[in-house]
Design an enzyme around this catalytic site. Sequence first.
Site, PDB file in Angstrom:
ATOM      1  N   THR A   1      -5.470   8.183  -4.219  1.00  0.00           N
ATOM      2  CA  THR A   1      -5.171   8.170  -2.770  1.00  0.00           C
ATOM      3  C   THR A   1      -5.179   8.774  -2.624  1.00  0.00           C
ATOM      4  O   THR A   1      -5.394   9.855  -1.046  1.00  0.00           O
ATOM      5  CB  THR A   1      -5.028   6.864  -2.768  1.00  0.00           C
ATOM      6  OG1 THR A   1      -5.365   5.751  -3.040  1.00  0.00           O
ATOM      7  CG2 THR A   1      -5.408   6.524  -0.583  1.00  0.00           C
TER       8      THR A   1
ATOM      9  N   GLU B   1       0.572  -1.295   0.071  1.00  0.00           N
ATOM     10  CA  GLU B   1      -0.028   0.234  -0.164  1.00  0.00           C
ATOM     11  C   GLU B   1       0.879   1.249   0.229  1.00  0.00           C
ATOM     12  O   GLU B   1       0.474   2.169  -0.592  1.00  0.00           O
ATOM     13  CB  GLU B   1      -0.752  -0.087   1.581  1.00  0.00           C
ATOM     14  CG  GLU B   1      -2.180  -0.691   1.094  1.00  0.00           C
ATOM     15  CD  GLU B   1      -3.236  -0.756   0.071  1.00  0.00           C
ATOM     16  OE1 GLU B   1      -2.731  -0.399  -0.895  1.00  0.00           O
ATOM     17  OE2 GLU B   1      -4.296  -0.009   0.354  1.00  0.00           O
TER      18      GLU B   1
END
Length: 292
Positions: free
Chosen positions: A168, A120
Amino acid sequence: MLTVRAPATSANLGSGFDVFGAALERPADVVRLRKADRTTISVTGVGSQYIPEDPEKNTVGAVAEALDAPARIEIDKGVRPASGLGSSAASAAAAAVGLNELYGRGLTREELVPIAAKGEAVVSGAAHADNVAPSIVGGFTIARSDGVTAIDASIPLVACLPEIVVSTRDARGVVPERARMEEIVEVVGSAATLAVGMARNDPELVGRGMEDDVVTPARAKLISGYDAVRTAAFDAGAAGVTISGAGPAVLAACSGDDRRAVASAMLDAFDGVGVEARAYQTRIGGGTAVFE
Ligand code: HSE
C-alpha cells in the site's frame, strides 16, 4: 472467548479514492479474542508469515491499545496481505468489533470505524477508513472525515488476485499530487454515477461509475497485465473494471450470471502474461459478524 468474522473489502471502486468501499461476501478473516493482562497476537492462514505478531507493529495491536482492551488475539487470515482486498482492515475490523463486545465498551459500529482506522495507519502510514468502514458496517460505504454513510447493496463482483505483491505504501507513492479541473469533473461524474448505481442496486451504473483517469492509470503500471485483464473482463461481459484498493487485485462489477465467464477471462489474461492468479466470484455482502 469470542470468535469474529470480518470480510475482505474493495476500496476506491475507481472513482472514490480513499472514500468508497464495499464489503465482499468472501474471503474473510476469522479472529478469536480472549481477555488478558496484556495483548499478545498469533497469526495463521494465508500470508501469515509476512505479518508481524508484535502488537506494536500489528494492526490489531493499535486497536487493542485504542480501546484499552488487552487480549489474547488469534488471527486466522483468509485475506492475503498486500492483496488490495483490505487484509489489514479485516483484522482491524474484527478486533475493533470483538474487543468492543468483549469489554462491553458500548460503541456503535460507526464509532468503531475511526478506531479500526488507527490500525490502518500502522501498516500504510495513513488512517484512511475506506476499507475498515465496509468491513465493520457492511454493504457499500462512503467514508468521510465527518462519518460513514452505508448502503445495503448486493452487486455481483469478481475479485481477481494475481500472485504479485503491491505494498500500500508503494501504491500510495505513485498517486499524483495534483489533478486537472477537467479530470476532477470526470471523476465527480463517475463517483455520483456509482453512488446512484449502488442505491438502485444497478450493476451497469456501478460499472460505469468505476471510471477514473487520475489514480487508477498511475497504479496500473504496478500490476503486470492490468490492461489485458481489464480488456478481457469487459469482453466477457463485465459492467466495470478497476483496481481493487491499492492493488494488485483487479475488481470487476458484473451484471448477473456472467461472473464465471468474467473470472475465467481475467485468469486467462493474467496467465497470458505469465502471472498466476486466483479469482473470487463474490458480491457485496455484510459486515463483521460476532459468534460466541
Ligand atoms: N484507499 C486506499 C488506497 C486503500 O487506495 O491507497 C488501500 O488501503
